[in-house]
Design an enzyme around this catalytic site. Structure first.
Site, PDB file in Angstrom:
ATOM      1  CE  LYS A  83      -4.479   0.848   2.163  1.00 11.38           C
ATOM      2  NZ  LYS A  83      -5.234   0.735   3.410  1.00 11.38           N
TER       3      LYS A  83
HETATM    4  O1  G3P Z   1      -8.010   1.493   5.009  1.00 14.82           O
HETATM    5  C1  G3P Z   1      -8.355   2.771   4.621  1.00 14.82           C
HETATM    6  C2  G3P Z   1      -9.742   3.213   4.977  1.00 14.82           C
HETATM    7  O2  G3P Z   1     -10.667   2.211   4.783  1.00 14.82           O
HETATM    8  C3  G3P Z   1      -9.878   4.023   6.209  1.00 14.82           C
HETATM    9  O3  G3P Z   1     -11.190   4.209   6.647  1.00 14.82           O
HETATM   10  O4  G3P Z   1     -12.856   4.908   8.320  1.00 14.82           O
HETATM   11  O5  G3P Z   1     -10.449   5.519   8.655  1.00 14.82           O
HETATM   12  O6  G3P Z   1     -11.800   6.629   6.888  1.00 14.82           O
HETATM   13  P1  G3P Z   1     -11.583   5.382   7.677  1.00 14.82           P
END
Ligand code: G3P
Length: 214
Positions: A83
């Site tokens: 990533k």
């Molecule tokens: O893995 C990246 C993403 O899914 C993060 O989600 O909820 O932290 O915006 P969030």
């Protein structure tokens, strides 16, 4: 549409795998920090539980640092997808990874132009963050629609991985738009299966089944 689980919590990953509901896993530094464990240990253990793409994020922000981490991640397991952040340096690293045969997931995408660049760099996955766009008073799903259209227009092979999913409607909209993958927190995976009429209907069937002569 493939389902990935968006977590570094091994209990959640094991449970989702036991249910046969996931095709892969995405992690990020914030999710791993919650576990209190080393990133490498967490990813190694995930690789033993799930046989599918497992995203592990680099922590460097410069090209050389990212490439050193990407090469190290690539050696951990054949399922590890590196990533990388959607920055100019991250895009350069994405291209090098492509040349070296390492799969990548370009993360922190918030615009269609960023997604276009990631595809041109040869990313395996692009991760647009729909929930965080919603939080900023934009409609995250509009971005998914734009990226799906652009990738289709030019036949890009990069898979659209809908990230920052907060609720079941995000999952449904991602599927309606033809996204390739949705990475979903465990809580939302559970919510997908729930409907009050299912519970009411099942209770009635169980009750009526008692009246069937045995
Ligand atoms: O893995 C990246 C993403 O899914 C993060 O989600 O909820 O932290 O915006 P969030």
């Amino acid at each position: 549409m493939k389902f990935f689980i968006d977590t570094a919590d091994l209990n959640e990953i094991r449970e989702a795998a036991r249910l046969g509901l996931i095709d892969g896993v995405t992690t990020n530094p914030s999710l791993v920090a919650k576990t209190g464990r080393k990133y490498l240990d967490v990813v190694r253990e995930i690789c033993e539980v799930v046989d599918g793409p497992i995203s592990a994020e680099v922590l460097s922000t410069d090209y050389d640092g990212m490439m050193a981490e990407a090469r190290a991640w690539a050696k951990v397991h054949r399922n590890v997808v590196v990533k990388l952040p959607l920055t100019l340096e991250g895009l350069r690293a994405t291209r090098t990874c492509k040349q070296e045969g390492t799969r990548t997931n370009v993360t922190l995408c918030f615009s269609a132009n960023q997604a276009l660049l990631a595809a041109k760099a040869g990313a395996s996955f692009i991760s647009p963050f729909v929930g965080r766009l919603d939080d900023a008073s934009e409609d995250g799903m509009n971005l998914i629609e734009d990226i799906v259209t652009i990738y289709k227009n030019y036949g890009f092979k990069t898979e659209v991985l809908v990230a920052s999913v907060r609720h079941p409607v995000h999952v449904m909209q991602a599927a309606l738009l033809g996204a390739d993958v949705c990475t979903i927190p465990y809580k939302v995976i559970e919510q997908l299966a729930k409907h009050p009429l299912t519970d009411v209907g099942l209770a009635k069937f169980i009750e009526d089944s008692k009246k069937i002569p045995r």
